[in-house]
Enzyme design. Structure first.
Site, mmCIF file in Angstrom:
data_model
loop_
_atom_site.group_PDB
_atom_site.id
_atom_site.type_symbol
_atom_site.label_atom_id
_atom_site.label_comp_id
_atom_site.label_asym_id
_atom_site.label_seq_id
_atom_site.Cartn_x
_atom_site.Cartn_y
_atom_site.Cartn_z
ATOM 1 N N GLN A 94 0.836 -1.199 0.000
ATOM 2 C CA GLN A 94 0.000 0.000 0.000
ATOM 3 C C GLN A 94 0.870 1.248 0.000
ATOM 4 O OE1 GLN A 94 -2.468 -1.237 3.193
ATOM 5 N NE2 GLN A 94 -1.337 -0.106 4.777
ATOM 6 N N ASP A 97 3.275 -3.978 -16.653
ATOM 7 C CA ASP A 97 2.099 -3.881 -15.793
ATOM 8 C C ASP A 97 1.341 -2.577 -16.055
ATOM 9 O OD1 ASP A 97 0.331 -4.634 -13.880
ATOM 10 O OD2 ASP A 97 1.591 -4.175 -12.158
HETATM 11 N N1 LIG Z 1 5.014 7.881 -7.264
HETATM 12 C C1 LIG Z 1 3.688 7.924 -7.114
HETATM 13 N N2 LIG Z 1 3.032 9.097 -7.141
HETATM 14 C C2 LIG Z 1 1.689 9.143 -7.003
HETATM 15 N N3 LIG Z 1 0.908 8.067 -6.809
HETATM 16 C C3 LIG Z 1 1.493 6.863 -6.755
HETATM 17 C C4 LIG Z 1 2.909 6.723 -6.905
HETATM 18 N N4 LIG Z 1 3.212 5.428 -6.816
HETATM 19 C C5 LIG Z 1 2.053 4.780 -6.633
HETATM 20 N N5 LIG Z 1 1.012 5.627 -6.600
HETATM 21 C C6 LIG Z 1 -0.407 5.293 -6.425
HETATM 22 O O1 LIG Z 1 -0.510 4.041 -5.786
HETATM 23 C C7 LIG Z 1 -1.155 3.099 -6.632
HETATM 24 C C8 LIG Z 1 -0.544 1.725 -6.424
HETATM 25 O O2 LIG Z 1 0.870 1.802 -6.701
HETATM 26 P P1 LIG Z 1 1.612 0.709 -7.519
HETATM 27 O O3 LIG Z 1 0.906 0.505 -8.803
HETATM 28 O O4 LIG Z 1 3.036 1.021 -7.563
HETATM 29 O O5 LIG Z 1 1.355 -0.501 -6.594
HETATM 30 P P2 LIG Z 1 1.309 -1.977 -7.113
HETATM 31 O O6 LIG Z 1 2.591 -2.303 -7.768
HETATM 32 O O7 LIG Z 1 0.059 -2.169 -7.899
HETATM 33 O O8 LIG Z 1 1.194 -2.752 -5.840
HETATM 34 P P3 LIG Z 1 1.443 -4.270 -5.829
HETATM 35 O O9 LIG Z 1 2.868 -4.438 -6.273
HETATM 36 O O10 LIG Z 1 1.202 -4.638 -4.436
HETATM 37 O O11 LIG Z 1 0.465 -4.849 -6.798
HETATM 38 C C9 LIG Z 1 -0.990 3.644 -8.023
HETATM 39 O O12 LIG Z 1 -1.990 3.184 -8.902
HETATM 40 C C10 LIG Z 1 -1.084 5.141 -7.778
HETATM 41 O O13 LIG Z 1 -2.427 5.534 -7.634
#
Ligand SMILES: Nc1ncnc2c1ncn2[C@@H]1O[C@H](COP(=O)(O)OP(=O)(O)OP(=O)(O)O)[C@@H](O)[C@H]1O
Length: 791
Positions: free
Chosen positions: A273, A418
């Site tokens: 998260q 992804d």
């Molecule tokens: N650098 C960032 N700036 C702004 N929002 C972010 C950033 N990184 C992540 N988020 C927000 O968090 C959400 C989830 O992040 P991310 O996609 O990196 O997680 P994830 O890789 O899907 O998690 P997991 O690996 O557990 O599946 C993103 O869709 C975005 O809304």
């Protein structure tokens, strides 16, 4: 090392790998292959339950104490002094053994879930460990996972019962559908049920569901669509656990690192998260992603169960799906995704690759200092999801996305695998931000070039070659008889190419038609290609909302043309030649113009997106256009002295450039052939215009025969000549479009006139093209003279 770091880390001088069995309080230091020593705490540290935790712990400006126990311990334990002795011994061992030290440094930051060591007062017990089954591997290794869970039958049985109770009802209903032949009828309901079950089963199943959601060769379209909704909509885990993990992973309380941290996550995903925070050291806004606790344990037990089920299924030949293969393929990636250090590095690498050519693409910077295996700190990206944006530039940003993904696919080979809609952001200044580099795929040169070759073959509908491409690209196993597949593939492609050719192909439809073949023929969608289909599907999906006529291949074509024209590898040179000449080897002017036109579109798009900031290869190409945006005197046949500046085009600039050498050859060949097909009189004129002053004397050397004068010898123009002249005219028309030079004539081909007018007045031509042209012409003219006169 930081004062707050666990004491033994200080002693060791490196961050060794720490690892534990989930149900014991034992912690071990081990290399990838063998344990070095183990440390056990007694008793287990306790955590506050979510209800005990004070909300102020996580408030942006609140204070927080570690939620881990600081109590001293009972039971068997060794005093700190003994620990340090033991650490010294291990350290000495490491110093003696350089390989081991390097290995451990390489595995830096791969830490344990519990923070036993965060408290200086804690008492530790050191134990030698020699059973490999004590450890879960950090890189995917089915044997270690088997050894580990094989020793924990009770935990495995509990999980199986849990799985059966959740999934049993679904499976029995599915079986009933099969028996009652109602599979189709109940497809939607079952797909929804499947998604709900998968969500309830935890991260392994959610991730597996996501992976399957892009496999048209395994699931029906309805099931795929439903599983694609699994895009990480999962409940968050308690904030105090996240804060404790940050402290454990980064070696200091979060307040020491971040001056602010949101009180709750702004996004919760299957594996982690994300909090919004601000760095204490410089005030930068950051996103802090914290991994779910026990992910490795919960996921590996599921992998163990599914894999064993797969091993049983392998005994039934009528079941064609290779579950073991699928699990292994997926789990290897999954383990990579668990390592946030890797994710941060991927992001940096990706950013470097894009910065050069695509300044419209933004990748959040990684703060490596505040990143560990389970905590990732990156630059905060402000903006809205591209898929939800109502701004007028969404279409343009989708096109930027298309170019960005094509660049990954066909150029860098480093593929962001992804791209769900949540990871594509429109920033307030109208750029495209890409997030989440946990899952990347590396494409080999064979795959990159193979795809471009297949596109070239597709343009010419050369299906026998496409079938061979499919073997190279791993869709068809080596050694399979291709004859039965050829007509099937030909039918699929004919259908796809109907009404508009390659550029109007609907990629998703084509992919699902190809997937159908997998059921009846030895044809499969390789995993890397499934990821490509998904990436393109996401972009296509976003674009189609705003523009129902969006055709992705049409958008992609300019980039492909640019790759074909500028990549000097022999395979792409062949692909370019093939694109223009096809299998028959006959020059195709339409194709030549098509490629040039697409290339110009690419330059225009690159320039409008990158503006003056363009650099690297594309900048060079942009510069070419500026060079080509030169004016030259206008010569009109009827008003030969009236001169005014006229703009010419990027295609010409490219042809005149160093990079255009290879492509220019094709054009020169054709022009020379064109001139060759002209009348002799026109030939002499052109030669003299080109500066071949001795052309006329050459002709005059030819003896007069009867009433004919040499310059008046008019060779008859054959049908082949006519085609060539037509080609030359088309190309010249294209190259001079926008200029006032008239290339068309109501009487037909007017090539001589155009060449005479055009060539001498184009700046740059005299320096580069003329000498090449003249040298070819001279020898051909001479040969022709001899042929016409004496034979
Ligand atoms: N650098 C960032 N700036 C702004 N929002 C972010 C950033 N990184 C992540 N988020 C927000 O968090 C959400 C989830 O992040 P991310 O996609 O990196 O997680 P994830 O890789 O899907 O998690 P997991 O690996 O557990 O599946 C993103 O869709 C975005 O809304």
């Amino acid at each position: 090392m930081d004062a707050a770091a666990p004491p033994w880390l200080v002693y060791c001088g490196v961050d060794p790998v720490r690892f534990s069995s989930p149900r014991s309080n034992r912690v071990s230091i081990r290399t990838r292959t063998r344990p070095v020593l183990a440390v056990a705490t007694d008793p287990k540290p306790t955590r506050k339950t979510p209800s005990q935790s004070s909300p102020s712990n996580n408030n942006v400006n609140g204070s927080s104490k570690s939620s881990l126990s600081k109590k001293s311990v009972n039971g068997v334990s060794t005093r700190m002094g003994d620990v340090s002795q033991e650490i010294k011994r291990v350290r000495a061992q490491m110093e003696e053994n350089e390989d081991l030290a390097i290995l451990m440094r390489g595995l830096r930051g791969q830490n344990l879930r519990d923070s036993q060591f965060a408290d200086d007062n804690i008492q530790l017990r050191l134990v030698e460990v020699d059973e490999s089954s004590e450890f879960l591997p950090l890189a995917y290794d089915p044997a270690s996972i088997s050894a580990y869970w094989g020793k924990r039958p009770h935990a495995v049985a509990t999980r199986i019962i849990q799985l059966l109770s959740v999934a049993g009802g679904f499976l029995s209903r599915l079986a009933m559908d099969v028996v009652n032949k109602k599979v189709k009828e109940n497809e939607v309901a079952r797909a929804i049920e499947l998604r709900e079950i998968v969500t309830s089963l935890g991260p392994a199943y959610i991730k597996l569901g996501q992976a399957l959601s892009i496999r048209p060769d395994i699931l029906s379209p309805v099931a795929m669509m439903e599983l694609q909704k699994l895009c990480d909509k999962v409940p968050s885990f308690p904030d105090d656990i996240a804060m404790a993990l940050i402290e454990e992973e980064l070696g200091q309380p979060w307040q020491e690192i971040y001056s602010e941290l949101s009180s709750s996550p702004i996004a919760a995903a299957s594996l982690g998260q994300v909090y919004k925070g601000r760095l204490k050291e410089n005030g930068d806004l950051v996103a802090v992603k914290v991994q779910r606790p026990f992910v490795l344990e919960t996921v590996t037990v599921d992998l163990f169960i599914i894999r064993n089920l797969g091993l049983v299924l392998r005994k039934f030949p009528q079941i064609s799906i290779d579950v073991v293969g699928l699990v292994d393929e997926w789990a290897a990636r999954f383990f990579e995704e668990l390592d946030y250090i890797n994710e941060g590095e991927n992001g940096q690498l990706f950013s470097e690759m894009m910065r050069k050519d695509l300044p419209q693409v933004v990748i959040p910077r990684t703060y490596q200092k505040y990143t560990s295996r389970k905590v990732l700190t990156t630059e905060w990206i402000e903006g809205e999801k591209l898929s939800q944006s109502t701004e007028s530039d969404v279409g343009e940003l989708v096109n930027v996305g298309v170019i960005c993904y094509l660049k990954q696919l066909l150029d860098t080979g480093f593929f962001h695998a992804d791209p769900h809609p949540g990871n594509l952001i429109r920033t307030p200044d109208g750029k495209l931000a890409i997030l989440d580099f946990g899952l990347v795929t590396k494409l080999t040169d064979d795959q990159k070039y193979g795809m471009i070759e297949a596109i070239a073959h597709l343009i010419h509908r050369d299906y026998p070659e496409i079938v061979k491409d499919f073997v190279k690209l791993d869709f068809i196993p080596e050694g399979v008889n291709l004859e039965p597949i050829l007509p099937v593939l030909a039918k699929v492609f004919d259908q796809a190419l109907e009404g508009g050719g390659a550029k109007n192909i609907n990629f998703q439809d084509l992919a699902s038609d190809l997937a159908q073949i997998t059921f009846d023929y030895p044809f499969r969608i390789p995993p890397y290609f499934a990821l490509i289909i998904r990436a393109i599907g996401v972009l296509e999906g976003i674009a189609l909302v705003g523009n129902p006529d969006f055709a992705i291949v049409d958008e992609a074509y300019p980039y492909i043309a640019q790759r074909l024209l500028t990549d000097e590898s022999p395979r792409l040179r062949n692909a370019l030649r093939y694109t223009i000449y096809g299998k028959s080897g006959v020059f195709d002017a339409e194709r030549f113009i098509d490629v040039m036109q697409a290339f110009e579109n690419f330059i225009t798009a690159a320039k409008s997106g990158g503006g003056e900031n363009l650099n690297g290869d594309m900048a060079e190409l942009g510069l070419l256009q500026r060079q080509a945006d030169i004016s030259f005197p206008r010569f009109l046949p009827s008003e030969s002295q009236s001169k005014q500046p006229v703009q010419t085009r990027a295609a010409l600039g490219f042809l005149l450039s160093e990079k255009g050498n290879f492509f220019r050859e094709f054009l020169l060949d054709e022009i020379v052939k064109g001139i060759d097909a002209l009348s002799r009189e026109q030939l002499v004129q052109i030669m003299s215009v080109l500066g071949v002053r001795n052309a006329a004397p050459v002709f005059s050397l030819v003896p007069t025969v009867g009433p004919f004068k040499p310059a008046g010898l008019l060779p008859s123009i054959t049908e082949e000549d006519r085609v060539i002249l037509n080609n030359v005219q088309k190309i010249l028309e294209f190259l001079t479009a926008g200029s006032a030079i008239s290339t068309s004539s109501s009487q037909g081909v007017n090539v001589a006139q155009v060449i005479q007018e055009l060539l001498p007045v184009l700046p740059g031509i005299s320096a580069r093209v003329l000498p090449e042209l003249i040298s070819r012409l001279s020898s051909r003219v001479l040969a022709r003279l001899i042929r016409d006169t004496f034979l």
